[in-house]
Design an enzyme around this catalytic site. Structure first.
Site, PDB file in Angstrom:
ATOM      1  N   GLU A 231       3.650   8.660   9.433  1.00 36.87           N
ATOM      2  CA  GLU A 231       4.721   9.517   8.921  1.00 36.87           C
ATOM      3  C   GLU A 231       4.688  10.866   9.629  1.00 36.87           C
ATOM      4  OE1 GLU A 231       2.596   7.782   7.033  1.00 36.87           O
ATOM      5  OE2 GLU A 231       3.979   6.236   6.325  1.00 36.87           O
TER       6      GLU A 231
ATOM      7  N   ASP B 177       6.266   8.411  -1.570  1.00 39.09           N
ATOM      8  CA  ASP B 177       4.809   8.497  -1.789  1.00 39.09           C
ATOM      9  C   ASP B 177       4.032   8.553  -0.461  1.00 39.09           C
ATOM     10  OD1 ASP B 177       4.765   6.970  -4.867  1.00 39.09           O
ATOM     11  OD2 ASP B 177       6.421   6.613  -3.493  1.00 39.09           O
TER      12      ASP B 177
ATOM     13  N   HIS C 262       4.130   3.938  -5.098  1.00 39.20           N
ATOM     14  CA  HIS C 262       5.496   3.530  -4.737  1.00 39.20           C
ATOM     15  C   HIS C 262       6.503   4.013  -5.766  1.00 39.20           C
ATOM     16  CE1 HIS C 262       2.735   0.685  -2.842  1.00 39.20           C
ATOM     17  NE2 HIS C 262       3.638   0.539  -1.897  1.00 39.20           N
TER      18      HIS C 262
END
Lengths: 410, 339
Positions: free
Chosen positions: B60, B85, B129
């Site tokens: 990410e 998340d 999640h």
């Protein structure tokens, strides 16, 4: 199982601490001219050894030798010398200005001038650097205004960044110098992204990322290598290994790896080590890597082996963690003296002309400083407006900031 | 007018922008060939090519960091973080970089970037999640934070976000992807094809950032909600009979303070609902703003109904989730003055 000796934690230590005799015997220095120059479309697998050697051009007699020599004219080298001398003089004046209270903070380049000054000359207009705080040579070699650099350092009324950034965190899109973050390593993956964008747009411009030895431990460094490797981004990834991350010796970030350059090998990225105190070698390697990127052969990882002669910043005192005489023992010498000796050897320079150039450069820097100080220093004279503090957070000021600006009475 | 799910509407928004602007590029984990784990980018690689819609390594930090470099170059990246998340490795890039480029460089460099993230719970996703991290973004100067609640808004807000000159965090309540979920997890949901807000106009249109909308007019109290909680509040109003005025904020920053103040001054009561944890949640900011701006009109303390201050649990999901019963109880208490 219980007859096993207990485990112990390994914490690397530098060879010497304050009070000891400086020792760089672990830094293996190949002879100048001894490392081959591969073709730019070389298979990275076939040059893995370059990640463990050091490409050098200037030998101990001041001669340029070997396959990486012969790229720069007398005029280009004289210009390079002038850039490095200007940077060194600029640093000396700004250090003094900080001690005089004219700014809060300064970071000098002593010993590392060749890295950024020479690299910049291998780039084309439109290419983009993503620098750290110790590559101001990229600006000086590009002809950026010394007065504007000082305006930024003094955070005065002419500060191009309106007083929002700490000293030396310059920005110049026009000269290919990305706005410097105070956080470490973040710019490395951004350089890869910029390069990917250039490839997406079928442009011909390339990017250069910069990072120090210590910050290679950040995840951003590894993300940059993954992305550069996966997308074969047209980027040169530069690691300036100046041996010290504030007080932490390079062995802490390097760990069990042989060299920082070797980090590139697992990613299939060609990795070169170069004598960072050798203007000619830095230029030659930069040109090789930049040409590779521009011809769509992908990224190159370059480790510049150099030494941070000065303190990390004006807030640091290296006597607390390394021998005072360590810089004298550094085996790769001083980049300014080495280029000067080479030019004298070439017959285009002399001690007298060098002294004269020093005086001229000092004169120019002092003149620039007077002009900048005329626009204010951190605590005296003209300063950016408080109103500027609220501007530029967004393209258009949202209502909540407008209300806060009104509350602040500006 | 065609009806679309929220996923289809979001995909349509990206499609429209990729068609209009060559500088729009889309990437993230699984978004290229496969089209995303929620299918939001399905077909875009086939239509626009691999250099404009592609898969990335699982990083990410790398996705957002590379996107920032691309935005600085002049592209308009719209990237996906697979679940909100998962955004924490990218947080430094978002906070210290994307949000700061314009300011720190005095406009020399800017960052027109959208980071899409499926957010919120209700899908048995457990603590990794299900999170709603909007307050971690609204607290950061330089970012805009958007949370759509229906297909029509999602497309218009996404187009406005991609066209925005500054970085936008686009939080997609994943429980709303297929229909307007009202918190009654034991009942079948109405699909968007049967809901008027599933009607998504063709082509290009914007829903401007910073404009709230009243989903239900009422006189008894004002409800400030966004995302999934809009429908939970609607259900709570229907089930309790409390004449609530339900405001869908749509964009948390910039925030439509005028709409909030006008409504609370009218009703004199305010309930704030969000799925995220209570302490230092966005509701705290809303509550402070209501108090600062409507103190003399308030007839009851401002009330917050939120997720509890625990990690998002798996088996106890519906005890954690602020469903219509808990929200409705708060309505009744605020209206009766029985706090």
């Amino acid at each position: 199982m219980n007859d096993q000796p207990p485990l112990s934690l390994h914490v690397p230590e530098p060879a010497v601490r304050p009070g000891g005799k400086p020792d760089f015997s672990s830094v293996k220095i190949p002879n100048a001219g001894s490392v081959p120059r591969p073709e730019i479309d070389v298979d990275p697998e076939s040059i893995r050894d370059l990640a463990f050697s050091i490409i050098r051009v200037l030998n101990r007699d001041g001669e340029a030798v070997g396959p990486w020599a012969g790229l720069l004219s007398d005029e280009a080298l004289l210009e390079g010398l002038r850039h490095m001398m200007t940077l060194r003089t600029f640093d000396a004046r700004m250090l003094m200005a900080q001690r005089q209270g004219k700014t809060s903070f300064y970071m000098q380049h002593m010993g590392e001038e060749a890295v950024s000054c020479a690299f910049r000359k291998a780039l084309e207009p439109g290419d983009m650097n993503f620098p750290t705080y110790r590559q101001a040579g990229l600006l000086i070699a590009a002809g950026y205004s010394l007065v504007d650099m000082m305006n930024e350092i003094f955070s005065n009324e002419r500060d191009p960044l309106k007083g929002r950034q700490m000293p030396v965190l310059y920005s110049s899109k026009a000269l290919g110098f990305f706005t410097i973050s105070g956080n470490l390593a973040t710019q490395f993956i951004q350089a890869v992204g910029w390069a990917m964008a250039s490839a997406i747009k079928r442009d011909t411009r390339i990017a250069a990322g910069w990072i120090g030895d210590g910050a290679t431990a950040e995840s951003d460094f590894h993300a940059a290598l993954v992305f550069a490797s996966t997308y074969k981004a047209p980027v040169v990834l530069n690691i300036v290994n100046n041996q010290w991350a504030i007080s932490t010796f390079q062995g802490i970030a390097r760990g069990g790896s042989g060299t920082f350059a070797a980090r590139g090998l697992g990613f299939g990225i060609p990795a070169l080590r170069v004598d960072g105190n050798d203007y000619l070698a830095v230029y030659a390697v930069a040109r090789w890597a930049i040409e590779r990127a521009r011809r769509n052969f992908g990224p190159t990882l370059v480790e510049y082996v150099t030494y941070r002669v000065g303190a990390h910043s004006t807030s640091d005192d290296p006597a607390a963690y390394r021998p005072k005489t360590e810089s004298d023992a550094w085996p790769l010498g001083d980049p300014v003296i080495r280029l000067k000796n080479h030019l004298i050897r070439r017959g285009v320079w002399s001690e007298a002309r060098h002294k004269q150039a020093e005086a001229e450069i000092l004169d120019g820097v002092v003149t620039a400083q007077k002009e900048a100080e005329g626009h204010g220093t951190l605590h005296a004279g003209g300063k950016p407006s408080v109103r500027d503090m609220f501007e530029g957070v967004y393209a258009e000021m949202p209502p909540h900031l407008r209300r806060q600006r009104q509350q602040a009475g500006v | 007018m065609p009806r679309k799910t929220m996923v289809e509407a979001i995909r349509d928004g990206m499609d429209v922008m990729m068609e209009r602007d060559d500088n729009v590029v889309i990437f993230g984990e699984d978004v290229g060939y496969f089209g995303g784990v929620f299918r939001a980018t399905q077909g875009l690689q086939a239509k626009y090519g691999k250099s404009r819609c592609f898969d990335t390594p699982i990083s990410e930090l790398g996705i957002v960091g590379a996107a920032i470099g691309m935005a600085a170059y002049g592209l308009r990246p719209c990237v996906e973080v697979q679940f909100a998340d998962y955004m924490y490795p990218a947080y430094d890039q978002i906070v210290s970089e994307a949000a700061r480029l314009r300011y720190r460089s005095n406009g020399d460099f800017t960052c027109p970037l959208v980071v899409r993230m499926p957010t919120g719970g209700g899908i048995s996703g457990g603590q990794t999640h299900s999170q709603s991290p909007e307050a971690l973004f609204t607290h950061v100067s330089g970012l805009k934070t958007v949370v759509p609640s229906n297909p029509k808004d999602a497309k218009g807000l996404l187009i406005a976000s991609i066209e925005d000159p500054d970085p936008v965090i686009f939080l997609e309540p994943k429980r709303l992807y297929n229909g307007p979920f009202d918190g009654h997890h034991d009942r079948p949901i109405t699909p968007w094809s049967k809901h008027e807000l599933g009607e998504v106009p063709e082509g290009h249109y914007r829903v401007p950032l910073g404009q709230a909308v009243i989903r239900r007019e009422g006189a008894a109290l004002t409800v400030l909600a966004y995302g999934t909680m809009v429908y939970v509040a609607m259900a709570a109003a229907a089930e309790t009979g409390v004449d609530a005025e339900i405001i869908d904020l749509r964009s948390l920053l910039p925030l439509d303070l005028e709409a909030i103040v006008a409504s609370v001054r009218k009703t004199g009561r305010c309930v704030i609902v969000h799925e995220a944890t209570l302490t230092s949640g966005f509701g705290a900011e809303l509550s402070a703003l209501v108090q600062e701006n409507c103190f003399f009109e308030l007839e009851a303390p401002v009330r917050r109904v939120t997720g509890w201050d625990t990690p998002y649990p798996h088996a106890q999901e519906w005890d954690y989730f602020p469903g219509p019963e808990r929200v409705g109880r708060a309505f009744l208490e605020v209206v009766s003055g029985d706090q």
